[in-house]
Design a protein around this motif. Sequence first.
Motif, PDB file in Angstrom:
ATOM      1  N   GLY A 113      96.348 -20.669   6.679  1.00 12.80           N
ATOM      2  CA  GLY A 113      96.254 -20.362   8.104  1.00 12.80           C
ATOM      3  C   GLY A 113      95.627 -19.017   8.407  1.00 12.80           C
ATOM      4  N   CYS A 114      95.127 -18.341   7.385  1.00 14.14           N
ATOM      5  CA  CYS A 114      94.594 -16.991   7.589  1.00 14.14           C
ATOM      6  C   CYS A 114      93.231 -17.017   8.259  1.00 14.14           C
ATOM      7  CB  CYS A 114      94.474 -16.259   6.256  1.00 14.14           C
ATOM      8  SG  CYS A 114      96.041 -15.875   5.498  1.00 14.14           S
ATOM      9  N   GLU A 115      93.008 -16.078   9.144  1.00 13.45           N
ATOM     10  CA  GLU A 115      91.702 -15.843   9.740  1.00 13.45           C
ATOM     11  C   GLU A 115      91.415 -14.354   9.642  1.00 13.45           C
ATOM     12  OE1 GLU A 115      90.957 -17.672  13.573  1.00 13.45           O
ATOM     13  OE2 GLU A 115      92.697 -18.961  13.293  1.00 13.45           O
ATOM     14  N   GLY A 116      90.171 -14.004   9.405  1.00 11.31           N
ATOM     15  CA  GLY A 116      89.826 -12.586   9.306  1.00 11.31           C
ATOM     16  C   GLY A 116      90.014 -12.044   7.908  1.00 11.31           C
ATOM     17  N   ARG A 117      90.233 -10.755   7.801  1.00 15.04           N
ATOM     18  CA  ARG A 117      90.242 -10.063   6.518  1.00 15.04           C
ATOM     19  C   ARG A 117      91.485 -10.392   5.699  1.00 15.04           C
ATOM     20  NH1 ARG A 117      88.500  -4.754   9.913  1.00 15.04           N
ATOM     21  NH2 ARG A 117      86.356  -5.425  10.338  1.00 15.04           N
ATOM     22  N   ILE A 118      91.319 -10.340   4.369  1.00 18.59           N
ATOM     23  CA  ILE A 118      92.410 -10.598   3.438  1.00 18.59           C
ATOM     24  C   ILE A 118      92.809  -9.287   2.781  1.00 18.59           C
ATOM     25  CG2 ILE A 118      93.077 -11.741   1.285  1.00 18.59           C
ATOM     26  CD1 ILE A 118      92.808 -13.750   3.470  1.00 18.59           C
ATOM     27  N   ASP A 119      94.056  -8.881   2.974  1.00 16.75           N
ATOM     28  CA  ASP A 119      94.601  -7.697   2.319  1.00 16.75           C
ATOM     29  C   ASP A 119      95.368  -8.168   1.091  1.00 16.75           C
ATOM     30  OD1 ASP A 119      95.988  -5.452   1.473  1.00 16.75           O
ATOM     31  OD2 ASP A 119      96.475  -4.769   3.496  1.00 16.75           O
ATOM     32  N   VAL A 120      94.882  -7.830  -0.113  1.00 16.29           N
ATOM     33  CA  VAL A 120      95.497  -8.353  -1.329  1.00 16.29           C
ATOM     34  C   VAL A 120      96.801  -7.643  -1.674  1.00 16.29           C
ATOM     35  CG1 VAL A 120      93.305  -9.182  -2.260  1.00 16.29           C
ATOM     36  CG2 VAL A 120      94.110  -6.889  -2.867  1.00 16.29           C
ATOM     37  N   ASP A 121      97.189  -6.645  -0.897  1.00 14.20           N
ATOM     38  CA  ASP A 121      98.538  -6.099  -1.042  1.00 14.20           C
ATOM     39  C   ASP A 121      99.566  -7.037  -0.417  1.00 14.20           C
ATOM     40  OD1 ASP A 121      97.921  -3.672  -2.382  1.00 14.20           O
ATOM     41  OD2 ASP A 121      97.171  -2.847  -0.503  1.00 14.20           O
ATOM     42  N   LEU A 122      99.090  -7.924   0.452  1.00 16.30           N
ATOM     43  CA  LEU A 122      99.972  -8.858   1.143  1.00 16.30           C
ATOM     44  C   LEU A 122      99.753 -10.308   0.726  1.00 16.30           C
ATOM     45  CD1 LEU A 122      99.568  -7.358   4.742  1.00 16.30           C
ATOM     46  CD2 LEU A 122     101.380  -6.864   3.089  1.00 16.30           C
ATOM     47  N   LEU A 123      98.533 -10.625   0.322  1.00 15.41           N
ATOM     48  CA  LEU A 123      98.155 -12.001  -0.034  1.00 15.41           C
ATOM     49  C   LEU A 123      97.405 -11.995  -1.361  1.00 15.41           C
ATOM     50  CD1 LEU A 123      96.842 -13.081   3.483  1.00 15.41           C
ATOM     51  CD2 LEU A 123      98.931 -13.922   2.393  1.00 15.41           C
ATOM     52  N   PRO A 124      97.412 -13.118  -2.075  1.00 12.47           N
ATOM     53  CA  PRO A 124      96.676 -13.161  -3.343  1.00 12.47           C
ATOM     54  C   PRO A 124      95.170 -13.122  -3.122  1.00 12.47           C
ATOM     55  CG  PRO A 124      97.531 -15.328  -2.790  1.00 12.47           C
ATOM     56  CD  PRO A 124      98.131 -14.376  -1.800  1.00 12.47           C
ATOM     57  N   PRO A 125      94.411 -12.627  -4.100  1.00 11.30           N
ATOM     58  CA  PRO A 125      92.954 -12.665  -4.005  1.00 11.30           C
ATOM     59  C   PRO A 125      92.442 -14.082  -4.227  1.00 11.30           C
ATOM     60  CG  PRO A 125      93.580 -11.874  -6.161  1.00 11.30           C
ATOM     61  CD  PRO A 125      94.862 -12.028  -5.380  1.00 11.30           C
ATOM     62  N   PRO A 126      91.202 -14.368  -3.834  1.00 12.16           N
ATOM     63  CA  PRO A 126      90.635 -15.693  -4.127  1.00 12.16           C
ATOM     64  C   PRO A 126      90.485 -15.894  -5.627  1.00 12.16           C
ATOM     65  CG  PRO A 126      88.945 -14.222  -3.290  1.00 12.16           C
ATOM     66  CD  PRO A 126      90.244 -13.497  -3.129  1.00 12.16           C
ATOM     67  N   ASP A 127      90.409 -17.151  -6.040  1.00  7.11           N
ATOM     68  CA  ASP A 127      90.264 -17.467  -7.460  1.00  7.11           C
ATOM     69  C   ASP A 127      88.836 -17.302  -7.947  1.00  7.11           C
ATOM     70  OD1 ASP A 127      93.029 -18.670  -8.150  1.00  7.11           O
ATOM     71  OD2 ASP A 127      92.455 -19.652  -6.279  1.00  7.11           O
ATOM     72  N   LEU A 128      87.874 -17.422  -7.033  1.00  3.39           N
ATOM     73  CA  LEU A 128      86.466 -17.355  -7.408  1.00  3.39           C
ATOM     74  C   LEU A 128      85.669 -16.684  -6.300  1.00  3.39           C
ATOM     75  CD1 LEU A 128      83.964 -18.224  -9.160  1.00  3.39           C
ATOM     76  CD2 LEU A 128      83.986 -20.367  -7.869  1.00  3.39           C
ATOM     77  N   ALA A 129      84.810 -15.748  -6.689  1.00  4.85           N
ATOM     78  CA  ALA A 129      83.837 -15.164  -5.763  1.00  4.85           C
ATOM     79  C   ALA A 129      82.446 -15.422  -6.318  1.00  4.85           C
ATOM     80  CB  ALA A 129      84.067 -13.666  -5.594  1.00  4.85           C
ATOM     81  N   ILE A 130      81.495 -15.715  -5.435  1.00  2.00           N
ATOM     82  CA  ILE A 130      80.120 -15.992  -5.831  1.00  2.00           C
ATOM     83  C   ILE A 130      79.202 -14.983  -5.166  1.00  2.00           C
ATOM     84  CG2 ILE A 130      78.249 -17.691  -5.860  1.00  2.00           C
ATOM     85  CD1 ILE A 130      80.359 -19.885  -5.698  1.00  2.00           C
ATOM     86  N   GLU A 131      78.343 -14.373  -5.954  1.00  2.00           N
ATOM     87  CA  GLU A 131      77.379 -13.387  -5.474  1.00  2.00           C
ATOM     88  C   GLU A 131      75.975 -13.785  -5.910  1.00  2.00           C
ATOM     89  OE1 GLU A 131      77.619 -10.893  -3.564  1.00  2.00           O
ATOM     90  OE2 GLU A 131      79.666 -10.113  -3.607  1.00  2.00           O
ATOM     91  N   SER A 132      74.991 -13.461  -5.081  1.00  5.35           N
ATOM     92  CA  SER A 132      73.587 -13.713  -5.421  1.00  5.35           C
ATOM     93  C   SER A 132      72.936 -12.421  -5.894  1.00  5.35           C
ATOM     94  CB  SER A 132      72.823 -14.266  -4.210  1.00  5.35           C
ATOM     95  OG  SER A 132      73.268 -15.549  -3.884  1.00  5.35           O
ATOM     96  N   ASP A 133      72.732 -12.312  -7.198  1.00  6.05           N
ATOM     97  CA  ASP A 133      71.912 -11.244  -7.772  1.00  6.05           C
ATOM     98  C   ASP A 133      72.412  -9.843  -7.411  1.00  6.05           C
ATOM     99  OD1 ASP A 133      69.887 -10.572  -9.472  1.00  6.05           O
ATOM    100  OD2 ASP A 133      68.343 -10.483  -7.936  1.00  6.05           O
ATOM    101  N   VAL A 134      73.719  -9.651  -7.441  1.00  2.00           N
ATOM    102  CA  VAL A 134      74.288  -8.325  -7.177  1.00  2.00           C
ATOM    103  C   VAL A 134      74.614  -7.658  -8.503  1.00  2.00           C
ATOM    104  CG1 VAL A 134      76.315  -7.107  -6.310  1.00  2.00           C
ATOM    105  CG2 VAL A 134      75.185  -8.793  -4.885  1.00  2.00           C
ATOM    106  N   THR A 135      74.039  -6.491  -8.754  1.00  2.00           N
ATOM    107  CA  THR A 135      74.303  -5.762  -9.996  1.00  2.00           C
ATOM    108  C   THR A 135      74.990  -4.428  -9.729  1.00  2.00           C
ATOM    109  OG1 THR A 135      72.082  -4.784  -9.896  1.00  2.00           O
ATOM    110  CG2 THR A 135      72.342  -6.803 -11.185  1.00  2.00           C
ATOM    111  N   SER A 136      75.266  -4.117  -8.475  1.00  2.00           N
ATOM    112  CA  SER A 136      75.849  -2.834  -8.095  1.00  2.00           C
ATOM    113  C   SER A 136      77.230  -2.638  -8.709  1.00  2.00           C
ATOM    114  CB  SER A 136      75.955  -2.755  -6.571  1.00  2.00           C
ATOM    115  OG  SER A 136      76.861  -1.762  -6.184  1.00  2.00           O
ATOM    116  N   ARG A 137      77.474  -1.457  -9.281  1.00  2.00           N
ATOM    117  CA  ARG A 137      78.790  -1.135  -9.810  1.00  2.00           C
ATOM    118  C   ARG A 137      79.820  -1.060  -8.688  1.00  2.00           C
ATOM    119  NH1 ARG A 137      80.350  -2.642 -14.300  1.00  2.00           N
ATOM    120  NH2 ARG A 137      82.250  -1.549 -13.654  1.00  2.00           N
ATOM    121  N   THR A 138      79.395  -0.668  -7.492  1.00  2.00           N
ATOM    122  CA  THR A 138      80.345  -0.602  -6.380  1.00  2.00           C
ATOM    123  C   THR A 138      80.953  -1.971  -6.121  1.00  2.00           C
ATOM    124  OG1 THR A 138      79.006   1.159  -5.389  1.00  2.00           O
ATOM    125  CG2 THR A 138      80.687   0.139  -3.991  1.00  2.00           C
ATOM    126  N   PHE A 139      80.115  -3.014  -6.100  1.00  2.00           N
ATOM    127  CA  PHE A 139      80.607  -4.365  -5.873  1.00  2.00           C
ATOM    128  C   PHE A 139      81.526  -4.799  -7.010  1.00  2.00           C
ATOM    129  CE2 PHE A 139      77.490  -4.529  -2.585  1.00  2.00           C
ATOM    130  CZ  PHE A 139      77.827  -5.584  -1.763  1.00  2.00           C
TER     131      PHE A 139
END
Length: 213
Positions: A113-139
């Motif tokens: 039922g969540c909408e908007g931002r996910i705070d992982v201090d309160l909710l679990p993180p997603p199981d999978l994230a997909i990125e297109s050609d991101v090599t940045s250490r920040t990410f």
Amino acid sequence: MSVAVPIQSISLYEGSQVVIHSLTWQDFESILEELGEDRHTRVAYYNGTLEIMSPLSKHERPHRIAGDIVKALLDSQGRDWEDFGSTTLKKSGSAGVEPDTCFYVHHLEQVRGCEGRIDVDLLPPPDLAIESDVTSRTFIDAYKAIGVPEVWILGERSLRIFILQGEDYVESSCSRLFPDFDISSLVPQLIRRALEIGTSAMLREFRETLRNS
């Protein structure tokens, strides 16, 4: 002498990025509010460093197709899922990131039922994230701090899989989410097929293959 300018006044060309150092968590939160939700840029913040990136338009289709492939695989296995797209994932005080797309397969009842931002201090993180050609250490560092178990990074004709082991990512030839498939080869092949014959036609072929396997 320092010069303060509104964050909205920064214009980024496709494929460009800006990196800002020495920002507090409150600075990051304020910038998110100023940027708003209706934008084409994505952000990552980790321990005082903020990166704002404007993705190349040619990278849009591959990650969308990869997301469709994930859904087809999960559906073929009778597994429930939720697609949270580029929702902002945050760990208060240290990290924030917006994936190209992300999926929940476990802990669905906690986030459905969540909408908007996910705070992982309160909710679990997603199981999978997909990125297109991101090599940045920040990410990458932001994903690590947030605790996303699996990250896929799509290149021009490749897929790299990163699995969180302990406190760091290890590149793997296998997917934790789909251990019975050669995901690093399968996904790029299906993306190329989709670009040849169309995504819907590719998905029909793929679903038929899954049914007959």
